[in-house]
Design an enzyme around this catalytic site. Structure first.
Site, PDB file in Angstrom:
ATOM      1  N   LYS A  35       7.782  51.171  39.363  1.00 33.81           N
ATOM      2  CA  LYS A  35       8.737  52.094  38.729  1.00 33.81           C
ATOM      3  C   LYS A  35       8.093  53.474  38.574  1.00 33.81           C
ATOM      4  O   LYS A  35       6.867  53.613  38.702  1.00 33.81           O
ATOM      5  CB  LYS A  35       9.165  51.532  37.375  1.00 33.81           C
ATOM      6  CG  LYS A  35       8.017  51.338  36.383  1.00 33.81           C
ATOM      7  CD  LYS A  35       8.432  50.535  35.145  1.00 33.81           C
ATOM      8  CE  LYS A  35       7.264  50.348  34.189  1.00 33.81           C
ATOM      9  NZ  LYS A  35       7.620  49.477  33.061  1.00 33.81           N
ATOM     10  N   ARG A 131      14.126  45.720  22.391  1.00 37.05           N
ATOM     11  CA  ARG A 131      14.330  46.862  23.273  1.00 37.05           C
ATOM     12  C   ARG A 131      15.431  46.511  24.251  1.00 37.05           C
ATOM     13  O   ARG A 131      16.548  46.974  24.125  1.00 37.05           O
ATOM     14  CB  ARG A 131      13.001  47.201  23.969  1.00 37.05           C
ATOM     15  CG  ARG A 131      12.932  48.554  24.585  1.00 37.05           C
ATOM     16  CD  ARG A 131      11.572  48.850  25.187  1.00 37.05           C
ATOM     17  NE  ARG A 131      11.256  48.001  26.326  1.00 37.05           N
ATOM     18  CZ  ARG A 131      10.268  48.247  27.194  1.00 37.05           C
ATOM     19  NH1 ARG A 131       9.492  49.298  27.023  1.00 37.05           N
ATOM     20  NH2 ARG A 131      10.044  47.449  28.208  1.00 37.05           N
ATOM     21  N   TYR A 253      -5.034  81.925  26.688  1.00 37.36           N
ATOM     22  CA  TYR A 253      -3.980  82.117  25.687  1.00 37.36           C
ATOM     23  C   TYR A 253      -4.482  81.783  24.282  1.00 37.36           C
ATOM     24  O   TYR A 253      -5.208  80.789  24.089  1.00 37.36           O
ATOM     25  CB  TYR A 253      -2.800  81.198  25.983  1.00 37.36           C
ATOM     26  CG  TYR A 253      -1.921  81.665  27.117  1.00 37.36           C
ATOM     27  CD1 TYR A 253      -1.260  82.889  27.058  1.00 37.36           C
ATOM     28  CD2 TYR A 253      -1.728  80.870  28.238  1.00 37.36           C
ATOM     29  CE1 TYR A 253      -0.442  83.303  28.098  1.00 37.36           C
ATOM     30  CE2 TYR A 253      -0.914  81.279  29.280  1.00 37.36           C
ATOM     31  CZ  TYR A 253      -0.273  82.500  29.206  1.00 37.36           C
ATOM     32  OH  TYR A 253       0.529  82.915  30.227  1.00 37.36           O
ATOM     33  N   MET A 301       0.053  77.023  32.204  1.00 33.02           N
ATOM     34  CA  MET A 301       1.016  76.335  33.058  1.00 33.02           C
ATOM     35  C   MET A 301       0.429  76.014  34.437  1.00 33.02           C
ATOM     36  O   MET A 301       0.611  74.911  34.959  1.00 33.02           O
ATOM     37  CB  MET A 301       2.279  77.194  33.229  1.00 33.02           C
ATOM     38  CG  MET A 301       3.389  76.492  33.978  1.00 33.02           C
ATOM     39  SD  MET A 301       4.828  77.540  34.247  1.00 33.02           S
ATOM     40  CE  MET A 301       5.425  77.788  32.584  1.00 33.02           C
TER      41      MET A 301
HETATM   42  C1  LIG Z   1       6.536  48.566  32.990  1.00 31.64           C
HETATM   43  C2  LIG Z   1       6.803  47.112  32.873  1.00 31.64           C
HETATM   44  C3  LIG Z   1       5.880  46.188  33.360  1.00 31.64           C
HETATM   45  C4  LIG Z   1       4.496  46.592  33.845  1.00 31.64           C
HETATM   46  O1  LIG Z   1       3.716  46.876  32.706  1.00 31.64           O
HETATM   47  P1  LIG Z   1       2.157  47.257  32.817  1.00 31.64           P
HETATM   48  O2  LIG Z   1       1.735  47.325  31.402  1.00 31.64           O
HETATM   49  O3  LIG Z   1       2.093  48.579  33.489  1.00 31.64           O
HETATM   50  O4  LIG Z   1       1.497  46.201  33.592  1.00 31.64           O
HETATM   51  C5  LIG Z   1       6.225  44.855  33.346  1.00 31.64           C
HETATM   52  N1  LIG Z   1       7.419  44.448  32.845  1.00 31.64           N
HETATM   53  C6  LIG Z   1       8.317  45.309  32.328  1.00 31.64           C
HETATM   54  C7  LIG Z   1       9.589  44.795  31.775  1.00 31.64           C
HETATM   55  C8  LIG Z   1       8.031  46.666  32.303  1.00 31.64           C
HETATM   56  O5  LIG Z   1       8.917  47.528  31.773  1.00 31.64           O
END
Ligand SMILES: *Cc1c(COP(=O)(O)O)cnc(C)c1O
Length: 358
Positions: A35, A131, A253, A301
């Site tokens: 992701k 969540r 800055y 930046m």
């Molecule tokens: C991001 C995520 C993972 C991977 O988590 P890591 O801590 O990066 O290994 C696995 N399962 C879900 C549901 C996630 O959102």
């Protein structure tokens, strides 16, 4: 050729080796979580490297990410979408939605009925994060009536750990117990449990499919203990100018740093717009010719400034290492008051990307 842009090096060989290491240690299958553009490193190249290493299951967060990964991998491997499908996306052929609540289940079963065939899905149950995932009430309804799942080809039931990076946290064992209890009340199907840190918590956290992300990219899944993973990221920014300043000269800055002695300042081409977090101002260091050089003044930046007084005179075009051996994403995270995940996923779009070891 050395340009005047910073160079991000992604070691695909290290990422593949990290996946093989985790995979060899697990009785079940090990997915690759790619992701957020492969944690900022490039979902396409990363996913292809993992596929070549033997990975057959991939997770992304968004549908669009899933389509890009499918495009990169071709047909075959599972590509699952953690945030689920938006309404109307049922035709996203070849991608598997994670069903995060009963409305998602209803939408998927309706799509299966309309299409006259079973549709693949992953069922997410909440065991302690509040969540995403079916909550206790939704689980009661499904447990009482498995027909709510009719028409679904359920590949996995999954849950996600809230505190896996803190091995002694009592929520870990509580989530393992809840997940086991929930599974007895659902139709039999494979399970998917641990993230990266969860893989190091012991056999209670094993499952048919682990879902590591950060560990693949070299972030330490066992904070406070030596990092068992290989570093996969390097970042070097070119020096644009070197200047000598007398004692008493402020730099950058806000004049937040003032030279206490005659100093030599190197200005390099990277900044917070490139994900080199402004919170690193006055806290981090770079590596020049193998030696640490302190970052002085604010991160701007597009520029950062280093005190290079104590190292041999560099030339414009020489590059200062911002991430590399001895400067891991976890180190930068500690200096910036964040986590390595945020350092990687902030990496900017202006870097030249150099993929190695594919
Ligand atoms: C991001 C995520 C993972 C991977 O988590 P890591 O801590 O990066 O290994 C696995 N399962 C879900 C549901 C996630 O959102």
């Amino acid at each position: 050729m050395t340009g005047i842009e910073a160079v991000l090096t992604v070691d695909l060989g290290a990422i593949a080796a990290n996946w093989r290491q985790l995979s060899a240690a697990m009785p079940g299958a090990v997915a690759g979580v790619v992701k957020a553009d492969g944690y900022g490193l490039g979902a396409g190249p990363v996913a292809r490297a993992l596929l070549a290493a033997g990975c057959r299951h991939f997770f992304v967060a968004h549908l669009a990410e899933g389509m890009a990964v499918r495009e990169a991998l071709g047909p075959g491997p599972m590509v699952a979408v953690l945030n689920g499908f938006p309404p109307g996306a049922d035709g996203a052929a070849g991608l598997v939605p994670v069903l995060n609540g009963l409305p998602d289940v209803a939408a998927r079963t309706a799509a299966a009925r309309a299409g006259g065939q079973a549709l693949p899905a992953i069922l997410h149950v909440d065991t302690g994060m509040a969540r995403l995932g079916l909550d206790a009430g939704e689980l009661e309804r499904v447990a009482a009536d498995h027909r709510l799942l009719a028409g679904l080809d359920l590949l996995y039931v999954m849950t996600h750990l809230a505190c896996a990076d803190v091995p002694e946290h009592p929520l870990n064992a509580a989530q393992a117990a809840r997940f086991a209890a929930i599974r007895t009340r659902l139709p039999a199907m494979p399970g998917s449990f641990a993230n990266s840190s969860g893989l190091f918590l012991g056999p209670d956290f094993g499952s048919d499919l682990a879902r590591p992300g950060c560990a693949l990219y070299g972030i330490n899944p066992t904070p406070g203990r030596p990092n068992p993973m290989r570093q996969a990221v390097g970042l070097e920014a070119p020096i644009l100018q070197v200047r000598e300043i007398p004692a008493g000269t402020p730099v950058g800055y806000g004049a937040s740093w003032t030279a206490a002695r005659p100093s030599r300042i190197a200005t390099v081409a990277a900044g917070y717009a490139d994900g080199y977090l402004r919170a690193l101002s006055g806290r981090a260091a770079g590596i020049l010719a193998g030696r640490p050089v302190p970052l002085v003044g604010r991160v701007s930046m597009d520029l950062i400034t280093f005190d290079v007084t104590d190292v041999p005179l560099p030339s414009p075009g020489d590059r200062i290492g911002l991430i590399g051996p001895g400067r891991t994403p976890d180190d930068l995270a500690a200096e910036a008051g964040t986590i390595g995940y945020e350092i990687l996923t902030s990496l900017g779009a202006r870097y030249r990307r150099d993929y190695r070891g594919a």
